[in-house]
Scaffold this motif. Structure first.
Motif, PDB file in Angstrom:
ATOM      1  N   ILE A 328       0.846  -1.194   0.000  1.00 27.80           N
ATOM      2  CA  ILE A 328       0.000   0.000   0.000  1.00 27.80           C
ATOM      3  C   ILE A 328       0.888   1.254   0.000  1.00 27.80           C
ATOM      4  CG2 ILE A 328      -1.928  -1.203   1.141  1.00 27.80           C
ATOM      5  CD1 ILE A 328      -1.311   0.592   3.560  1.00 27.80           C
ATOM      6  N   PRO A 329       0.469   2.303  -0.702  1.00 27.75           N
ATOM      7  CA  PRO A 329       1.338   3.457  -0.954  1.00 27.75           C
ATOM      8  C   PRO A 329       2.032   4.020   0.294  1.00 27.75           C
ATOM      9  CG  PRO A 329      -0.681   3.672  -2.192  1.00 27.75           C
ATOM     10  CD  PRO A 329      -0.835   2.451  -1.348  1.00 27.75           C
ATOM     11  N   GLU A 330       1.322   4.105   1.438  1.00 23.10           N
ATOM     12  CA  GLU A 330       1.924   4.693   2.647  1.00 23.10           C
ATOM     13  C   GLU A 330       3.121   3.896   3.150  1.00 23.10           C
ATOM     14  OE1 GLU A 330      -1.356   4.192   1.849  1.00 23.10           O
ATOM     15  OE2 GLU A 330      -2.417   4.424   3.757  1.00 23.10           O
ATOM     16  N   ASP A 331       3.191   2.634   2.761  1.00 20.48           N
ATOM     17  CA  ASP A 331       4.267   1.776   3.289  1.00 20.48           C
ATOM     18  C   ASP A 331       5.438   1.628   2.317  1.00 20.48           C
ATOM     19  OD1 ASP A 331       2.592   1.476   5.349  1.00 20.48           O
ATOM     20  OD2 ASP A 331       2.398  -0.703   5.255  1.00 20.48           O
ATOM     21  N   ARG A 332       5.406   2.393   1.241  1.00 21.97           N
ATOM     22  CA  ARG A 332       6.415   2.130   0.204  1.00 21.97           C
ATOM     23  C   ARG A 332       7.757   2.835   0.404  1.00 21.97           C
ATOM     24  NH1 ARG A 332       2.474   2.595  -4.980  1.00 21.97           N
ATOM     25  NH2 ARG A 332       1.206   0.764  -4.504  1.00 21.97           N
ATOM     26  N   ASP A 333       8.127   3.070   1.632  1.00 16.42           N
ATOM     27  CA  ASP A 333       9.417   3.740   1.836  1.00 16.42           C
ATOM     28  C   ASP A 333      10.524   2.688   1.987  1.00 16.42           C
ATOM     29  OD1 ASP A 333       8.297   2.898   4.185  1.00 16.42           O
ATOM     30  OD2 ASP A 333       9.391   4.338   5.422  1.00 16.42           O
ATOM     31  N   TRP A 334      11.157   2.389   0.850  1.00 15.83           N
ATOM     32  CA  TRP A 334      12.242   1.394   0.863  1.00 15.83           C
ATOM     33  C   TRP A 334      13.510   2.026   1.396  1.00 15.83           C
ATOM     34  CZ3 TRP A 334      11.216  -3.467  -0.472  1.00 15.83           C
ATOM     35  CH2 TRP A 334      10.104  -3.701  -1.274  1.00 15.83           C
ATOM     36  N   TYR A 350       5.455  -4.633   5.752  1.00 10.13           N
ATOM     37  CA  TYR A 350       4.613  -3.871   4.822  1.00 10.13           C
ATOM     38  C   TYR A 350       3.194  -4.421   4.784  1.00 10.13           C
ATOM     39  CZ  TYR A 350       9.233  -2.510   3.388  1.00 10.13           C
ATOM     40  OH  TYR A 350      10.516  -2.050   3.409  1.00 10.13           O
ATOM     41  N   ARG A 351       2.295  -3.492   4.541  1.00  9.58           N
ATOM     42  CA  ARG A 351       0.913  -3.931   4.320  1.00  9.58           C
ATOM     43  C   ARG A 351       0.718  -4.141   2.825  1.00  9.58           C
ATOM     44  NH1 ARG A 351      -1.746   0.871   7.349  1.00  9.58           N
ATOM     45  NH2 ARG A 351       0.238   1.721   6.687  1.00  9.58           N
ATOM     46  N   VAL A 352       0.232  -5.331   2.501  1.00  9.13           N
ATOM     47  CA  VAL A 352       0.113  -5.723   1.098  1.00  9.13           C
ATOM     48  C   VAL A 352      -1.353  -5.978   0.773  1.00  9.13           C
ATOM     49  CG1 VAL A 352       0.642  -7.622  -0.488  1.00  9.13           C
ATOM     50  CG2 VAL A 352       2.423  -6.725   1.010  1.00  9.13           C
ATOM     51  N   LYS A 353      -1.774  -5.392  -0.322  1.00  6.94           N
ATOM     52  CA  LYS A 353      -3.190  -5.580  -0.704  1.00  6.94           C
ATOM     53  C   LYS A 353      -3.260  -6.584  -1.837  1.00  6.94           C
ATOM     54  CE  LYS A 353      -7.259  -2.765  -1.056  1.00  6.94           C
ATOM     55  NZ  LYS A 353      -7.780  -1.447  -1.263  1.00  6.94           N
ATOM     56  N   TRP A 354      -3.963  -7.687  -1.603  1.00  7.88           N
ATOM     57  CA  TRP A 354      -4.104  -8.722  -2.626  1.00  7.88           C
ATOM     58  C   TRP A 354      -5.207  -8.318  -3.610  1.00  7.88           C
ATOM     59  CZ3 TRP A 354      -3.839 -14.169   0.162  1.00  7.88           C
ATOM     60  CH2 TRP A 354      -2.572 -14.309   0.721  1.00  7.88           C
ATOM     61  N   PRO A 355      -5.223  -8.968  -4.785  1.00 11.64           N
ATOM     62  CA  PRO A 355      -6.258  -8.600  -5.769  1.00 11.64           C
ATOM     63  C   PRO A 355      -7.681  -8.764  -5.243  1.00 11.64           C
ATOM     64  CG  PRO A 355      -4.615 -10.020  -6.767  1.00 11.64           C
ATOM     65  CD  PRO A 355      -4.301  -9.972  -5.325  1.00 11.64           C
ATOM     66  N   ASP A 356      -7.898  -9.669  -4.256  1.00 11.20           N
ATOM     67  CA  ASP A 356      -9.264  -9.835  -3.724  1.00 11.20           C
ATOM     68  C   ASP A 356      -9.604  -8.751  -2.701  1.00 11.20           C
ATOM     69  OD1 ASP A 356      -7.818 -10.489  -1.506  1.00 11.20           O
ATOM     70  OD2 ASP A 356      -8.498 -12.580  -1.372  1.00 11.20           O
ATOM     71  N   GLY A 357      -8.686  -7.801  -2.503  1.00 10.67           N
ATOM     72  CA  GLY A 357      -8.973  -6.673  -1.615  1.00 10.67           C
ATOM     73  C   GLY A 357      -8.512  -6.896  -0.185  1.00 10.67           C
TER      74      GLY A 357
END
Ligand code: ADP
Length: 640
Positions: A328-334, A350-357
């Motif tokens: 998710i965008p807020e967690d994309r600080d590599w 990281y929080r990851v959003k799967w295609p099923d939401g």
């Protein structure tokens, strides 16, 4: 003509006979020479060549004229052999003795040099003078090549480190080299005549040797692995290449095998396999995904489970872009690049959003792989679905929040009643009870501090810790806190040195809380020492507050972790001193909200120095509140 002949016959009857005989013998010599499958030549006593047979003309392609007009011979011979050959020839002409030499002639048809054996014999008259030279040049190229090959093979067989075994088709050992002797422990003469299969208990990959033999003979070779037993009983892993062996007529009469001992590498291989199986089992049990990122093209090689962690199917071709897309965008600080530069392990959650939401927490850990020049070229690591753990943490946080809240109310009541009773008893002059109530009040205070800290931790987790910003005289604040802590501990002497001479915008009670924690820790963790030093200073736009003690210190490997939530350094002495590991976690959070940082330097047994750095122009209240909202610091799974 007849007259001349008659004269000659009359004057020199003997010469004529000799001449005729000579002519006849020369004729028959030439006939013979032309029929021979080799170069035949003759030369005059002085070495001048006067005849070549047809083989010469066929081989060189020269005409008669070319042969005798030019130095044709010198053109045909290999340049390296020319001088030596001429030398031999001149010496032979002078000494009038036969000679034999090997040299190379250019074969125009094949476009390469051929080896020839050249022989020359002088013919003498009665006085021992040379009357003619007769020479032959025989093409010995084939036998020369064969000889060279033979020599080569012989030295190869002798020097080769691999064992070479020659057997009959029935596996009877015909010969083997010294490497085979060393490998199997049997001398060649002991092995000869024995059966290869029986002597060495050979185990073929196929049970049926006949089948195996058929394969060798039809394919013309066989490569594979065998198990064999040495003379001393030890089993060997053997890698071998076997080919049929033919006699001069081309009939297959046996087998030649090149044998290599691979026992050691097999053992290593087996151990590696075993380790890999163990590792795989561990990875499976731990439900880890495994990945490797190639930095040159951001391509990722990873296990099926790792793909699944990011909601991808097993056949997806993974790239870094695809991984980031699911985070998710807020967690994309590599901070991977930073970790690589510092050659540190990388870890991120990281929080990851799967295609099923659905939302999943994925932990990514990795370590760089570096070229010899120290440049990172890949990162290898693991992924783990930590959603359950995160939910558990959230439940714990919720529990701590509720529990601390629930404790707070009765505690406040107890505190109120204790103080009421204290005042009443004091008025009634009940000294003993007053003393007991004072102790009780002290314990209630300690409990209140603990509950407050628990509440703070809970608020930090949910991003609800409140700040109230005002202008603060930092020197005065430090002085007040030192005085307050000094009153509580008579055993230690707290000394202040230096001053900042600055005012900053901050939250007074939270800053007091941080300083109190650092000072009480300094006292708590230095039971044997009495000195605690507080120094203040200012450098450019940064204010320093340092708290130094001479206590038990912190082991180097724990330094980074002591700011973690509920973390307590793992030393027996530290454990013996009470605490819940919340103070520094809260302190770090508060200081970072002020735009500063808190660091520590320590040596076990020698004490510690905690340093609070605050920016001289901290964030304005407005900015801080905004920041407060944006960075969140936690939150629940539901509100994400
Ligand atoms: P607590 O002191 O309640 O355990 P803190 O968060 O204040 O929790 O400190 C975390 C840990 O850091 C402590 O448990 C202790 O091991 C270590 N520590 C903190 N301050 C000091 C110090 N001044 N000297 C030695 N160790 C310290």
């Amino acid at each position: 003509m007849k007259q001349e002949q008659a004269r000659a016959t009359k004057d020199q009857p003997t010469f004529q006979i000799v001449e005729e005989t000579l002519q006849a013998s020369e004729e028959s010599f030439r006939l013979l020479a032309e029929a021979l499958p080799q170069i035949v030549w003759t030369a005059l006593p002085n070495g001048e060549l006067d005849y070549y047979n047809h083989y010469w003309y066929d081989f060189t392609g020269y005409t008669r004229k070319e042969t005798f007009q030019h130095e044709s011979w010198a053109n045909v011979i290999h340049p390296d052999d020319r001088e030596k050959t001429l030398d031999t020839w001149y010496k032979a002409v002078q000494s009038k003795e036969r000679y034999e030499i090997e040299y190379r002639f250019w074969d125009k048809d094949e476009g390469r040099y051929h080896w020839f054996l050249a022989r020359a014999l002088p013919a003498y008259d009665y006085q021992g003078n040379v009357i003619k030279w007769f020479g032959t040049c025989t093409d010995i190229d084939k036998s020369k090549q064969a000889e060279e090959k033979l020599l080569y093979h012989a030295s190869l067989a002798r020097n080769i480190l691999d064992a070479i075994v020659v057997t009959s088709l029935e596996s009877e050992i015909l010969t083997w080299n010294s490497a085979a002797e060393a490998l199997y422990g049997w001398k060649e003469e002991e092995a000869r005549g024995k059966f290869f299969d029986q002597l060495l208990q050979t185990q073929y990959p196929r049970d049926d040797r006949q089948e195996w033999l058929k394969e060798v003979l039809t394919k013309g070779y066989w490569r594979g692995e065998l198990r064999q037993q040495r003379r001393d009983g030890a089993w060997l892993d053997i890698q071998t290449g076997v080919s049929p062996f033919r006699d001069i007529d081309g009939k297959i009469v046996g087998l030649v095998g090149i044998i290599r001992d691979i026992t050691e590498s097999k053992q290593i291989e087996r151990k590696l396999q075993e380790r890999e199986q163990q590792l795989q089992a561990a990875i499976d049990l731990a439900k880890l995904g495994v990945w490797k990122l190639y930095l040159k093209n951001n391509r990722i090689e990873c296990s099926v489970r790792s793909k699944a962690h990011f909601g991808y199917s097993a056949d997806t071709c993974m790239t870094l872009g695809r991984v980031i897309k699911r985070i998710i965008p807020e967690d994309r600080d590599w901070n991977l690049r930073e970790a690589l530069e510092q050659r540190k392990e990388y870890h991120g959650e990281y929080r990851v959003k799967w295609p099923d939401g659905s939302l999943h927490w994925i932990a990514i850990s990795g370590q760089g792989q570096y070229s010899k020049r120290g440049k990172p070229f890949a990162v290898v690591g693991v992924t783990l679905d930590i959603t359950e753990r995160k939910l558990e943490e959230q439940r714990k946080d919720t529990f701590i929040g509720i529990a601390s809240h629930e404790l707070k109310t009765p505690l406040t009541t107890i505190k109120g009643f204790t103080q009421l009773l204290y005042r009443q008893m004091k008025r009634l002059g009940m000294t003993d009870q007053v003393e007991t109530l004072a102790k009780m009040d002290g314990q209630v205070n300690a409990l209140t501090r603990l509950v407050n800290e628990l509440m703070d931790v809970s608020k930090i987790q949910s991003g609800l810790l409140e700040y109230s910003w005002e202008e603060i005289d930092i020197d005065q604040l430090v002085k007040n806190v030192v005085e307050m802590v000094q009153q509580m501990s008579s055993r230690h002497i707290i000394q202040i040195s230096g001053e900042t001479g600055r005012k900053i915008v901050g939250d007074r009670s939270h800053l007091e809380q941080v300083l109190t924690n650092l000072l009480t820790n300094a006292i708590k963790y230095s039971p044997q020492a009495q000195q605690v030093e507080v120094s203040l200073g200012c450098e450019r736009d940064t204010i320093f507050i340092k708290v130094r003690d001479y206590g038990i210190g912190i082991p180097a490997e724990e330094l980074e972790r002591i700011f973690g939530r509920f973390y307590r350094a793992d030393t027996a002495r530290s454990r013996a001193i009470g605490g819940l590991g919340m103070g520094l976690y809260i302190a770090q959070e508060i200081i970072s909200k002020h735009g500063g940082k808190i660091t520590v330097k320590s040596k076990e047994g020698e004490g510690s120095t905690f340093c609070v750095e605050l920016p001289f122009s901290p964030l304005s209240e407005q900015e801080a509140n905004n920041d407060d909202r944006s960075s969140g610091g936690g939150g629940t799974m539901n509100d994400r």
